[in-house]
Motif scaffolding. Structure first.
Motif, mmCIF file in Angstrom:
data_model
loop_
_atom_site.group_PDB
_atom_site.id
_atom_site.type_symbol
_atom_site.label_atom_id
_atom_site.label_comp_id
_atom_site.label_asym_id
_atom_site.label_seq_id
_atom_site.Cartn_x
_atom_site.Cartn_y
_atom_site.Cartn_z
ATOM 1 N N CYS A 116 -6.945 -1.679 15.584
ATOM 2 C CA CYS A 116 -8.283 -1.351 14.610
ATOM 3 C C CYS A 116 -7.454 -1.170 13.137
ATOM 4 O O CYS A 116 -6.480 -0.501 13.218
ATOM 5 C CB CYS A 116 -8.885 -0.050 14.955
ATOM 6 N N LYS A 117 -8.090 -1.808 12.152
ATOM 7 C CA LYS A 117 -7.543 -1.624 10.853
ATOM 8 C C LYS A 117 -8.671 -0.980 10.042
ATOM 9 O O LYS A 117 -9.746 -1.416 9.775
ATOM 10 C CB LYS A 117 -7.054 -2.887 10.190
ATOM 11 N N ALA A 118 -8.318 0.207 9.352
ATOM 12 C CA ALA A 118 -9.095 0.839 8.575
ATOM 13 C C ALA A 118 -8.535 0.831 6.960
ATOM 14 O O ALA A 118 -7.400 1.044 6.876
ATOM 15 C CB ALA A 118 -9.157 2.510 9.024
ATOM 16 N N TYR A 119 -9.650 0.454 6.351
ATOM 17 C CA TYR A 119 -8.932 -0.038 5.022
ATOM 18 C C TYR A 119 -10.130 0.424 3.757
ATOM 19 O O TYR A 119 -11.295 0.402 3.851
ATOM 20 C CB TYR A 119 -8.662 -1.426 4.858
ATOM 21 N N ASN A 120 -9.527 0.637 2.548
ATOM 22 C CA ASN A 120 -10.174 0.971 1.142
ATOM 23 C C ASN A 120 -9.543 0.464 0.381
ATOM 24 O O ASN A 120 -8.279 -0.139 0.555
ATOM 25 C CB ASN A 120 -10.742 2.411 1.097
ATOM 26 N N VAL A 121 -9.946 0.737 -0.706
ATOM 27 C CA VAL A 121 -9.355 0.132 -2.177
ATOM 28 C C VAL A 121 -7.826 0.691 -2.542
ATOM 29 O O VAL A 121 -7.019 0.134 -3.078
ATOM 30 C CB VAL A 121 -10.116 0.457 -3.411
ATOM 31 N N PHE A 122 -7.358 1.707 -1.731
ATOM 32 C CA PHE A 122 -6.274 2.488 -1.787
ATOM 33 C C PHE A 122 -5.154 2.168 -0.801
ATOM 34 O O PHE A 122 -4.031 2.349 -1.010
ATOM 35 C CB PHE A 122 -6.515 4.027 -2.050
ATOM 36 N N GLY A 123 -5.713 1.326 0.383
ATOM 37 C CA GLY A 123 -4.734 1.036 1.328
ATOM 38 C C GLY A 123 -5.419 0.807 2.466
ATOM 39 O O GLY A 123 -6.657 0.862 2.751
ATOM 40 N N ASP A 124 -4.446 0.770 3.744
ATOM 41 C CA ASP A 124 -5.136 0.744 5.111
ATOM 42 C C ASP A 124 -4.226 1.429 5.867
ATOM 43 O O ASP A 124 -3.083 1.970 5.797
ATOM 44 C CB ASP A 124 -5.141 -0.743 5.400
ATOM 45 N N ALA A 125 -4.696 1.566 7.155
ATOM 46 C CA ALA A 125 -3.884 2.130 8.110
ATOM 47 C C ALA A 125 -4.463 1.432 9.531
ATOM 48 O O ALA A 125 -5.468 0.895 9.740
ATOM 49 C CB ALA A 125 -4.353 3.612 8.609
ATOM 50 N N THR A 126 -3.241 1.217 10.576
ATOM 51 C CA THR A 126 -3.670 0.554 11.789
ATOM 52 C C THR A 126 -3.731 1.505 12.993
ATOM 53 O O THR A 126 -2.531 2.306 13.077
ATOM 54 C CB THR A 126 -2.827 -0.715 11.502
ATOM 55 N N ALA A 127 -4.377 1.120 13.936
ATOM 56 C CA ALA A 127 -4.396 1.967 15.198
ATOM 57 C C ALA A 127 -4.143 1.091 16.120
ATOM 58 O O ALA A 127 -4.789 0.007 16.325
ATOM 59 C CB ALA A 127 -5.495 2.957 15.518
ATOM 60 N N HIS A 128 -3.402 1.290 17.129
ATOM 61 C CA HIS A 128 -3.347 0.340 18.426
ATOM 62 C C HIS A 128 -3.761 1.190 19.545
ATOM 63 O O HIS A 128 -3.587 2.505 19.868
ATOM 64 C CB HIS A 128 -1.730 0.026 18.736
ATOM 65 N N THR A 129 -4.551 0.709 20.636
ATOM 66 C CA THR A 129 -5.161 1.143 21.806
ATOM 67 C C THR A 129 -4.710 0.081 22.970
ATOM 68 O O THR A 129 -5.162 -0.977 22.880
ATOM 69 C CB THR A 129 -6.575 1.601 21.952
ATOM 70 N N THR A 130 -4.162 0.663 24.142
ATOM 71 C CA THR A 130 -3.965 -0.191 25.227
ATOM 72 C C THR A 130 -4.995 0.305 26.199
ATOM 73 O O THR A 130 -5.098 1.441 26.606
ATOM 74 C CB THR A 130 -2.548 -0.071 25.947
#
Length: 328
Positions: A286-300
């Motif tokens: 999953c990639k969460a993003y807005n105009v200031f940047g992003d963050a990525t989560a991994h789920t198995t």
């Protein structure tokens, strides 16, 4: 001759899963079945190939092919590997390795965590454990807001509350949702339960603008085939992020097709699968993003299908004739 011998030689029609976890204080039973003519004799082998026999206080072996591991109160219990063997005068069939993992009772605590959420956004409350040797076996069974049990409907696109793994998600959160939350956690193997101390959820009007910060992710999730499952990916709302989900297939990332895979909840703060299948297992990103940047989560995601039945033909078939021995 070869076809007739294959029909007479043993073939396994039932064997245990490759890994069996069980509560040490309760014990467990493993079943092994085979067909052949004459009916094969079923026995159990240790990891060194020796035949297992009854051992008082440890195991009992029955003539119907059942291996019973007896209850044990010992805290330190080690795992072992066994195999099922079926044999008659026409040949022998041996099962895959079966690893037995007895899980002893242990001292652990349930732990609830809740942070701050922005009014109108998504709040996340997690339920975990402290002190458990295998924390992935501890799962949330009930959720509380104050002293009130939350009655949660099955997951749907319009659900206000959603359970994703060991995380409770609340959409369109308001100040009335603020307060103390806790969970009742249950150990999936031993059945032991603990209630967590309350964690305080704060609901604010907003904060300083920043890149998304992940508040809840799935990590490792397990589900039975045919059941629904939701994967969490909640990020801070300053400003509210957008979400994109991907799956890893054959070493490549591919966007998740919501209509085919399930549905996205609250704009992607969770991705839900209607009916988990073996094809659903693997890495979800999953990639969460807005105009200031992003963050990525991994789920198995791990999917277990206990309904599978397997017929295993012997790897080596040894048959005996009056004058010769044939190996196929």
């Amino acid at each position: 001759v070869r076809g007739e011998l294959a029909m007479l030689a043993p073939a396994l029609v039932q064997e245990p899963a490759p890994r069996v976890l069980y509560a040490a204080r309760a014990g467990t039973a493993l079943h092994c079945g085979a067909r052949g003519d004459p009916p094969p004799r079923v026995s159990w082998l240790a990891d060194d190939g020796s035949v297992l026999h009854d051992q008082p206080g440890l195991r009992r072996i029955y003539s119907n092919g059942t291996l019973e591991m007896l209850p044990s109160s010992a805290y330190e219990v080690t795992s072992s590997t066994v195999r099922c063997r079926a044999a008659n005068v026409h040949g022998t069939a041996v099962s895959r390795d079966v690893t037995l993992v007895p899980v002893p009772d242990e001292s652990w605590e349930a732990v609830a965590n809740a942070g701050a959420a922005t009014a109108g956004g998504v709040a996340a409350v997690t339920c975990g454990s402290a002190g458990a040797r295998d924390p992935e076996h501890v799962r949330a069974a009930l959720w509380y807001h104050g002293d009130t049990v939350l009655h949660l409907d099955p997951p749907s696109q319009g659900s206000r509350y959603l359970v994703a793994g060991n995380t409770l998600l609340i959409r369109d959160v308001s100040h009335s949702d603020a307060g103390a939350y806790s969970c009742l956690a249950r150990h999936a193997v031993t059945g032991a339960t603990r209630r967590a101390r309350p964690a305080l959820l704060a609901v604010t009007a907003g904060g300083a603008s920043s890149a998304p910060r992940l508040l809840a992710t799935g990590g490792e999730l397990s589900v039975q085939a045919g059941h629904p499952v939701c994967l969490p990916c909640v990020a801070s709302d300053h400003p509210p992020p957008q979400y994109t989900w991907y799956r890893e297939r054959e070493g490549r990332l591919q966007p998740v097709q919501a209509a085919a895979e399930g549905w996205a909840w609250a704009g992607g703060a969770a991705q839900c699968v209607r009916r988990a299948a073996l094809a659903s297992a693997g890495l979800w990103i999953c990639k969460a993003y807005n105009v200031f940047g992003d963050a990525t989560a991994h789920t198995t995601l791990h999917v277990h299908d206990d309904s599978l039945s397997v017929v295993v033909a012997p790897t080596v078939l040894v048959t005996y004739d009056v004058s010769d021995t044939f190996i196929y």
